[in-house]
Scaffold this motif. Structure first.
Motif, PDB file in Angstrom:
ATOM      1  N   PHE A  44       0.813  -1.219   0.000  1.00  0.00           N
ATOM      2  CA  PHE A  44       0.000   0.000   0.000  1.00  0.00           C
ATOM      3  C   PHE A  44       0.851   1.276   0.000  1.00  0.00           C
ATOM      4  CE2 PHE A  44      -4.110  -1.851   2.099  1.00  0.00           C
ATOM      5  CZ  PHE A  44      -4.221  -2.750   1.052  1.00  0.00           C
ATOM      6  N   PHE A  45       2.008   1.239   0.656  1.00  0.00           N
ATOM      7  CA  PHE A  45       2.818   2.448   0.827  1.00  0.00           C
ATOM      8  C   PHE A  45       3.287   3.001  -0.512  1.00  0.00           C
ATOM      9  CE2 PHE A  45       7.150   4.210   2.128  1.00  0.00           C
ATOM     10  CZ  PHE A  45       6.637   5.416   2.571  1.00  0.00           C
ATOM     11  N   GLN A  46       3.866   2.131  -1.346  1.00  0.00           N
ATOM     12  CA  GLN A  46       4.364   2.607  -2.631  1.00  0.00           C
ATOM     13  C   GLN A  46       3.227   3.096  -3.528  1.00  0.00           C
ATOM     14  OE1 GLN A  46       5.161  -0.310  -1.124  1.00  0.00           O
ATOM     15  NE2 GLN A  46       5.469  -1.963  -2.602  1.00  0.00           N
ATOM     16  N   GLU A  47       2.054   2.466  -3.413  1.00  0.00           N
ATOM     17  CA  GLU A  47       0.901   2.945  -4.185  1.00  0.00           C
ATOM     18  C   GLU A  47       0.534   4.358  -3.765  1.00  0.00           C
ATOM     19  OE1 GLU A  47      -2.833   4.315  -4.996  1.00  0.00           O
ATOM     20  OE2 GLU A  47      -2.451   3.577  -2.966  1.00  0.00           O
ATOM     21  N   ALA A  48       0.516   4.601  -2.448  1.00  0.00           N
ATOM     22  CA  ALA A  48       0.133   5.918  -1.947  1.00  0.00           C
ATOM     23  C   ALA A  48       1.155   6.983  -2.342  1.00  0.00           C
ATOM     24  CB  ALA A  48      -0.028   5.870  -0.430  1.00  0.00           C
ATOM     25  N   LEU A  49       2.427   6.616  -2.372  1.00  0.00           N
ATOM     26  CA  LEU A  49       3.465   7.572  -2.783  1.00  0.00           C
ATOM     27  C   LEU A  49       3.318   7.958  -4.255  1.00  0.00           C
ATOM     28  CD1 LEU A  49       6.642   6.236  -0.945  1.00  0.00           C
ATOM     29  CD2 LEU A  49       5.853   8.613  -0.911  1.00  0.00           C
ATOM     30  N   VAL A  50       3.121   6.977  -5.115  1.00  0.00           N
ATOM     31  CA  VAL A  50       2.960   7.285  -6.538  1.00  0.00           C
ATOM     32  C   VAL A  50       1.697   8.108  -6.765  1.00  0.00           C
ATOM     33  CG1 VAL A  50       2.555   6.284  -8.826  1.00  0.00           C
ATOM     34  CG2 VAL A  50       4.326   5.339  -7.342  1.00  0.00           C
ATOM     35  N   ARG A  51       0.630   7.743  -6.074  1.00  0.00           N
ATOM     36  CA  ARG A  51      -0.613   8.520  -6.204  1.00  0.00           C
ATOM     37  C   ARG A  51      -0.395   9.968  -5.801  1.00  0.00           C
ATOM     38  NH1 ARG A  51      -4.971   7.782  -2.279  1.00  0.00           N
ATOM     39  NH2 ARG A  51      -3.937   5.788  -1.856  1.00  0.00           N
ATOM     40  N   ARG A  52       0.346  10.195  -4.718  1.00  0.00           N
ATOM     41  CA  ARG A  52       0.632  11.558  -4.274  1.00  0.00           C
ATOM     42  C   ARG A  52       1.448  12.313  -5.337  1.00  0.00           C
ATOM     43  NH1 ARG A  52       1.533  13.904   0.747  1.00  0.00           N
ATOM     44  NH2 ARG A  52      -0.103  12.458   1.465  1.00  0.00           N
ATOM     45  N   GLY A  53       2.435  11.638  -5.918  1.00  0.00           N
ATOM     46  CA  GLY A  53       3.243  12.285  -6.944  1.00  0.00           C
ATOM     47  C   GLY A  53       2.408  12.712  -8.133  1.00  0.00           C
ATOM     48  N   LEU A  54       1.519  11.844  -8.591  1.00  0.00           N
ATOM     49  CA  LEU A  54       0.669  12.184  -9.732  1.00  0.00           C
ATOM     50  C   LEU A  54      -0.282  13.324  -9.380  1.00  0.00           C
ATOM     51  CD1 LEU A  54      -0.189   8.684 -11.281  1.00  0.00           C
ATOM     52  CD2 LEU A  54       1.702  10.237 -11.811  1.00  0.00           C
ATOM     53  N   GLU A  55      -0.774  13.326  -8.163  1.00  0.00           N
ATOM     54  CA  GLU A  55      -1.637  14.432  -7.734  1.00  0.00           C
ATOM     55  C   GLU A  55      -0.895  15.755  -7.752  1.00  0.00           C
ATOM     56  OE1 GLU A  55      -4.610  11.884  -4.746  1.00  0.00           O
ATOM     57  OE2 GLU A  55      -2.887  12.988  -3.937  1.00  0.00           O
ATOM     58  N   GLY A  58      -0.811  17.368 -10.956  1.00  0.00           N
ATOM     59  CA  GLY A  58      -2.083  17.897 -11.433  1.00  0.00           C
ATOM     60  C   GLY A  58      -3.115  16.864 -11.821  1.00  0.00           C
ATOM     61  N   TYR A  59      -2.772  15.583 -11.771  1.00  0.00           N
ATOM     62  CA  TYR A  59      -3.729  14.542 -12.145  1.00  0.00           C
ATOM     63  C   TYR A  59      -4.811  14.403 -11.074  1.00  0.00           C
ATOM     64  CZ  TYR A  59      -0.424  12.997 -15.743  1.00  0.00           C
ATOM     65  OH  TYR A  59       0.406  12.939 -16.832  1.00  0.00           O
ATOM     66  N   ASP A  60      -6.011  14.088 -11.519  1.00  0.00           N
ATOM     67  CA  ASP A  60      -7.112  13.752 -10.616  1.00  0.00           C
ATOM     68  C   ASP A  60      -7.083  12.234 -10.437  1.00  0.00           C
ATOM     69  OD1 ASP A  60      -9.431  13.465  -9.166  1.00  0.00           O
ATOM     70  OD2 ASP A  60     -10.773  13.847 -10.862  1.00  0.00           O
ATOM     71  N   VAL A  61      -6.478  11.767  -9.353  1.00  0.00           N
ATOM     72  CA  VAL A  61      -6.256  10.335  -9.162  1.00  0.00           C
ATOM     73  C   VAL A  61      -7.347   9.768  -8.264  1.00  0.00           C
ATOM     74  CG1 VAL A  61      -4.584   8.557  -8.557  1.00  0.00           C
ATOM     75  CG2 VAL A  61      -3.779  10.801  -9.314  1.00  0.00           C
ATOM     76  N   GLN A  62      -8.084   8.802  -8.785  1.00  0.00           N
ATOM     77  CA  GLN A  62      -9.143   8.168  -8.017  1.00  0.00           C
ATOM     78  C   GLN A  62      -8.552   7.279  -6.926  1.00  0.00           C
ATOM     79  OE1 GLN A  62     -11.448   6.010 -10.918  1.00  0.00           O
ATOM     80  NE2 GLN A  62     -12.418   7.849 -11.750  1.00  0.00           N
ATOM     81  N   GLN A  63      -9.395   6.909  -5.975  1.00  0.00           N
ATOM     82  CA  GLN A  63      -8.975   5.936  -4.975  1.00  0.00           C
ATOM     83  C   GLN A  63      -8.697   4.603  -5.677  1.00  0.00           C
ATOM     84  OE1 GLN A  63      -8.451   6.157  -1.451  1.00  0.00           O
ATOM     85  NE2 GLN A  63      -8.328   8.272  -2.152  1.00  0.00           N
ATOM     86  N   PRO A  64      -7.663   3.891  -5.262  1.00  0.00           N
ATOM     87  CA  PRO A  64      -7.302   2.664  -5.976  1.00  0.00           C
ATOM     88  C   PRO A  64      -8.312   1.546  -5.771  1.00  0.00           C
ATOM     89  CG  PRO A  64      -5.987   2.892  -3.986  1.00  0.00           C
ATOM     90  CD  PRO A  64      -6.760   4.177  -4.130  1.00  0.00           C
ATOM     91  N   LYS A  65      -8.458   0.703  -6.794  1.00  0.00           N
ATOM     92  CA  LYS A  65      -9.249  -0.516  -6.682  1.00  0.00           C
ATOM     93  C   LYS A  65      -8.347  -1.635  -6.194  1.00  0.00           C
ATOM     94  CE  LYS A  65     -12.567   0.340 -10.439  1.00  0.00           C
ATOM     95  NZ  LYS A  65     -13.078  -0.197 -11.733  1.00  0.00           N
ATOM     96  N   ASP A  66      -8.751  -2.326  -5.134  1.00  0.00           N
ATOM     97  CA  ASP A  66      -7.991  -3.480  -4.650  1.00  0.00           C
ATOM     98  C   ASP A  66      -8.332  -4.691  -5.514  1.00  0.00           C
ATOM     99  OD1 ASP A  66      -7.087  -1.775  -2.724  1.00  0.00           O
ATOM    100  OD2 ASP A  66      -8.088  -2.750  -1.041  1.00  0.00           O
ATOM    101  N   LEU A  67      -7.342  -5.202  -6.237  1.00  0.00           N
ATOM    102  CA  LEU A  67      -7.571  -6.291  -7.178  1.00  0.00           C
ATOM    103  C   LEU A  67      -6.588  -7.431  -6.951  1.00  0.00           C
ATOM    104  CD1 LEU A  67      -8.012  -4.281 -10.525  1.00  0.00           C
ATOM    105  CD2 LEU A  67      -9.813  -5.168  -9.031  1.00  0.00           C
ATOM    106  N   GLN A  68      -7.063  -8.648  -7.145  1.00  0.00           N
ATOM    107  CA  GLN A  68      -6.162  -9.789  -7.163  1.00  0.00           C
ATOM    108  C   GLN A  68      -5.333  -9.745  -8.440  1.00  0.00           C
ATOM    109  OE1 GLN A  68      -8.515 -13.321  -6.599  1.00  0.00           O
ATOM    110  NE2 GLN A  68      -8.718 -12.995  -4.394  1.00  0.00           N
ATOM    111  N   ASN A  69      -4.181 -10.377  -8.394  1.00  0.00           N
ATOM    112  CA  ASN A  69      -3.212 -10.232  -9.483  1.00  0.00           C
ATOM    113  C   ASN A  69      -3.781 -10.514 -10.875  1.00  0.00           C
ATOM    114  OD1 ASN A  69      -1.656  -9.986  -7.197  1.00  0.00           O
ATOM    115  ND2 ASN A  69      -0.438 -11.809  -7.546  1.00  0.00           N
TER     116      ASN A  69
END
Length: 342
Positions: A44-55, A58-69
Motif C-alpha cells: 500500500f505504501f508505494q501505491e500511496a506515494l505514486v498517487r501523491r506524486g501524480l496528484e 495535477g492529475y485527478d487520481v481516483q482511490q485505488p481498486k484493490d484487485l487480485q493479481n
C-alpha cells in the motif's frame, strides 16, 4: 550603474518567476487516473506515494481498486485501470494474459531484486530437530512438532487464493510430494501471521511463507527467532524456469545454509501501466520511471502498519513523513516529470 543594477534585479525576478512557474506546472490537469492496488497491504505504501506524486503533477487520481493479481493484469490490458505499483517479476509472469506485452508495460523499478520469498520456521525447532529443508517435514517428529490442530500434518501459514505465491506453494506441495505432510493455511495472510506470532510468543513453533518487503521478518528476526529453510531441490514452474538461477541465493541472513535454495525467484518490484495511458501522459510515465524506494523504507512503514497505523489517514501521514525526509529526491522526480511533458 543604477540602470545596470535595475536590469540585473529585473532579470533575477524573471528567473525566479520562471523557476517558480516551472515548479508549479500541472501537466496532468484535467486528466482522471484510475489506479489499482494489490490485496496485500505491504504494497500500500508505494501505491500511496505514486498517487501523491501524480496528484502533485495535477492529475485527478481516483482511490485505488484493490484487485487480485490476475484480475489486475486483465484489467490493465483492457484499460479499465491505468496502473499499479505492485508488479512482481518474474513471479507474476504466469498470471499475465497473452496480450500483456501489446497492451501493458513494466515501468522502472520500485525495488530491483527486492522481492525475496521463501519458507521460515522457528529457530528453536530447527536446531532441536535438525531441520534444513521442506523434505524434513516428512519425518514424523517434525510433523508432530508443527501440528497445531491435530490433523496429522504440519500447519504452514501460506498465501490466500489469487496471490502469485499460492501457485508456487501448490507446485511445491505436488513436486516434493508434501501433500500428506504439510497443510498450507490459505486464509487471510495478515490474520494468519498474527496468529503465528502469538503462537511464537507463547513458546510454540512457527512455520510460514513470507516475502520481503514485509513486517514479518522484523517481528520474527531471521537468525534469532526464525531461519530460512531450503526446498529439497530446485524444480521451477514453467514460468520460473527462465530465471532458475535466481531461485538459489547466497548471503541471506538467518538461512540454514549458504547458499539457500529458496524455491522462489528473487523478483523485481515494478510499476505496471497501460501503454495507451503512458503514451498520452508523458509526465506520469516519467515519474513512474524515476520512482524507486529503499527496501528498508518499505519495511519500516510496513512495521508501522502492523503495529496499528493502517488507516488511509495513517498511510497518508507515512507518505508525508517520507517526502519530508527525501525532499530533494522527490522534487527531482517531479521536475523530471514536468520536463518530460514539455
Amino acid at each position: 550603474m543604477r540602470l545596470k543594477q535595475a536590469l540585473i534585479a529585473i532579470l533575477c525576478v524573471a528567473v525566479f518567476a520562471t523557476a517558480a512557474a516551472a515548479s508549479d506546472m500541472k501537466p496532468g490537469e484535467g486528466v482522471t487516473v484510475k489506479p489499482a492496488r494489490a490485496t496485500w497491504n505491504t504494497g500500500f505504501f508505494q501505491e500511496a506515494l505514486v498517487r501523491r506524486g501524480l496528484e502533485q503533477l495535477g492529475y485527478d487520481v481516483q482511490q485505488p481498486k484493490d484487485l487480485q493479481n490476475p484480475i489486475f493484469y486483465k484489467s490493465v490490458t483492457f484499460g479499465d485501470v491505468d496502473y499499479w505499483t505492485n508488479g512482481w517479476f518474474p513471479n507474476h509472469n504466469s498470471q499475465v494474459p497473452s496480450n500483456f506485452d501489446e497492451k501493458a508495460e513494466k515501468v522502472g523499478y520500485v525495488v530491483k531484486a527486492g522481492g525475496l520469498q521463501g519458507y521460515l520456521i522457528s529457530k528453536k525447532e530447527a536446531d532441536k530437530l535438525n531441520i534444513k529443508s521442506l523434505e524434513d517435514f516428512k519425518r514424523p517428529e517434525v510433523k508432530e512438532a508443527f501440528d497445531i490442530n491435530g490433523d496429522g500434518k504440519a500447519e504452514m501459514t501460506a498465501c490466500p487464493p489469487g496471490w502469485g505465491c499460492e501457485n508456487i506453494i501448490t507446485h511445491h506441495m505436488k513436486v516434493y510430494d508434501l501433500g500428506d505432510h504439510i497443510n498450507p493455511i490459505k486464509a487471510s495472510y495478515e490474520a494468519g501471521m498474527a496468529s503465528a506470532l502469538g503462537t511464537y510468543k507463547s513458546g510454540g513453533p512457527v512455520f510460514f511463507y513470507t516475502w520481503a518487503p514485509n513486517w514479518t521478518i522484523f517481528k520474527l528476526k531471521p537468525g534469532e527467532d526464525v531461519v530460512w529453510i531450503n526446498v529439497p531441490e530446485i524444480k521451477p514452474t514453467e514460468a520460473q524456469a527462465p530465471a532458475e538461477d535466481r531461485m538459489t541465493v547466497s548471503g541471506i541472513k538467518g538461512a540454514v545454509s549458504d547458499p539457500v535454495k529458496l524455491g522462489f525467484v528473487v523478483s523485481d518490484i515494478q510499476i505496471v501501466a497501460n501503454k495507451e495511458f503512458l503514451k498520452n501522459n508523458p509526465a506520469a510515465h516519467k515519474f513512474m520511471q524515476e520512482f524507486t524506494l529503499q527496501l528498508e523504507d518499505i519495511n519500516k512503514q510496513n512495521t508501522l502498519m502492523n503495529e496499528g497505523e493502517k488507516s488511509d489517514r495513517d498511510i497518508a501521514r507515512h507518505v508525508d513523513d517520507w517526502i519530508a525526509n527525501n525532499q530533494d529526491k522527490w522534487n527531482s522526480w517531479l521536475e523530471a516529470a514536468r520536463q518530460a511533458a514539455k
